[in-house]
Scaffold this motif. Structure first.
Motif, PDB file in Angstrom:
ATOM      1  N   HIS A  15     -81.669 -89.541 -16.581  1.00  0.00           N
ATOM      2  CA  HIS A  15     -82.561 -88.138 -16.609  1.00  0.00           C
ATOM      3  C   HIS A  15     -81.493 -86.759 -16.297  1.00  0.00           C
ATOM      4  O   HIS A  15     -82.142 -86.024 -16.489  1.00  0.00           O
ATOM      5  N   ASP A  68     -77.594 -89.583 -12.023  1.00  0.00           N
ATOM      6  CA  ASP A  68     -78.514 -90.069 -12.589  1.00  0.00           C
ATOM      7  C   ASP A  68     -78.303 -89.847 -14.227  1.00  0.00           C
ATOM      8  O   ASP A  68     -78.659 -88.647 -14.528  1.00  0.00           O
ATOM      9  N   LYS A 122     -79.705 -85.681 -13.794  1.00  0.00           N
ATOM     10  CA  LYS A 122     -79.790 -84.983 -12.608  1.00  0.00           C
ATOM     11  C   LYS A 122     -78.753 -85.360 -11.496  1.00  0.00           C
ATOM     12  O   LYS A 122     -78.281 -86.522 -11.538  1.00  0.00           O
TER      13      LYS A 122
END
Length: 272
Positions: free
Chosen positions: A249, A246, A251
């Motif tokens: 974000h 990700d 992550k």
């Protein structure tokens, strides 16, 4: 996998350890002009100068990435890459505003901008996205002396064969922590990279008893040191679960993954 540029389909490799790169062949066909020339280091820390160009649009499946940059290299005459009949690399910088799922089990790459659409069922860990290349780096947890928790940040590098390589820089830093056992050492060349095999240098073959990413534990990991500044997690890692990177974000998810895996030398040992 297939990549479309200017309505023509080409064959690319997904390499999250590198920036976008196209062949001289594509450069001639799309008639793009050079933005500048920049110094580039490959996986063996060998440096050379490459052109960087603008590509109006790069299409993957039904998704189009507009106004992208790419390096240009003579892939057609590379002593190793020419054997793959590829036209370039899709690098991590293409996904700086996206979420990328890699599933070797299902032989699928999924790209989205909404994490909910992937319905992840595991807790993520931090993924640092570094520099203009948007290099995806995640944490590896080790057990040091007296079960001391030790951490290292490593690059997710889908262009790298194997499970994991320890950089010489991390090797020196982690030496005092007692996380690995030296099995042997030898003089050898680096892995084959964009500018060749690099210089001959001392390499160590190591065994790491405890290696954890997210909720997955790997025991008895055998690996070797290499010249790259950052340790690398290779494509073989995704044989043990689906990865979700990700970039939006920052992550990393490891889905449908093993909880604990006893490794052996044949699974992780390479290029020694």
């Amino acid at each position: 996998f297939p990549v479309t540029i200017n309505t023509k389909t080409y064959h690319f490799i997904l390499d999250t350890g590198a920036p976008n790169l196209i062949s001289n062949k594509i450069l001639k066909e799309i008639n793009s002009t050079s933005i500048s020339k920049i110094a580039v280091k490959d996986g063996n820390n060998t440096q050379d100068t490459l052109e960087i160009i603008n590509v109006d649009a790069i299409q993957l499946g039904n998704i189009t990435f507009e106004n992208q940059t790419a390096l240009v290299s003579d892939i057609e005459n590379h002593p190793f890459l020419k054997c793959y009949s590829i036209d370039g690399f899709i690098g991590s910088n293409l996904f700086k505003n996206s979420i990328l799922k890699i599933s070797l089990k299902n032989k699928k790459i999924i790209i989205t901008d909404k994490i909910k659409s992937l319905n992840p069922n595991e807790k993520p860990t931090e993924m640092q996205v570094i520099g203009t290349q948007s290099k995806p780096c995640i944490w590896i947890d080790y057990q040091g002396k007296n079960h001391k928790k030790v951490r290292e940040q490593a690059l997710i590098d889908t262009g790298m064969d194997g499970f994991y390589d320890l950089s010489n820089r991390s090797y020196e830093v982690l030496m005092k922590e007692g996380i690995y056992e030296i099995l042997s050492n030898s003089q050898g060349y680096g892995n084959i990279s964009l500018f060749g095999t690099g210089i001959k240098s001392e390499q160590e073959l190591l065994n790491i008893s405890y290696f954890k990413i997210n909720q997955s534990i790997f025991k008895n990991v055998t690996t070797n040191t290499h010249e790259e500044h950052t340790s690398g997690i290779g494509l073989d890692f995704f044989n043990y679960g689906d990865g979700i990177l990700d970039f939006i974000h920052h992550k990393f998810y490891f889905e449908n993954a093993i909880s604990e895996q006893l490794m052996n030398a044949t699974e992780t040992y390479r290029d020694w």
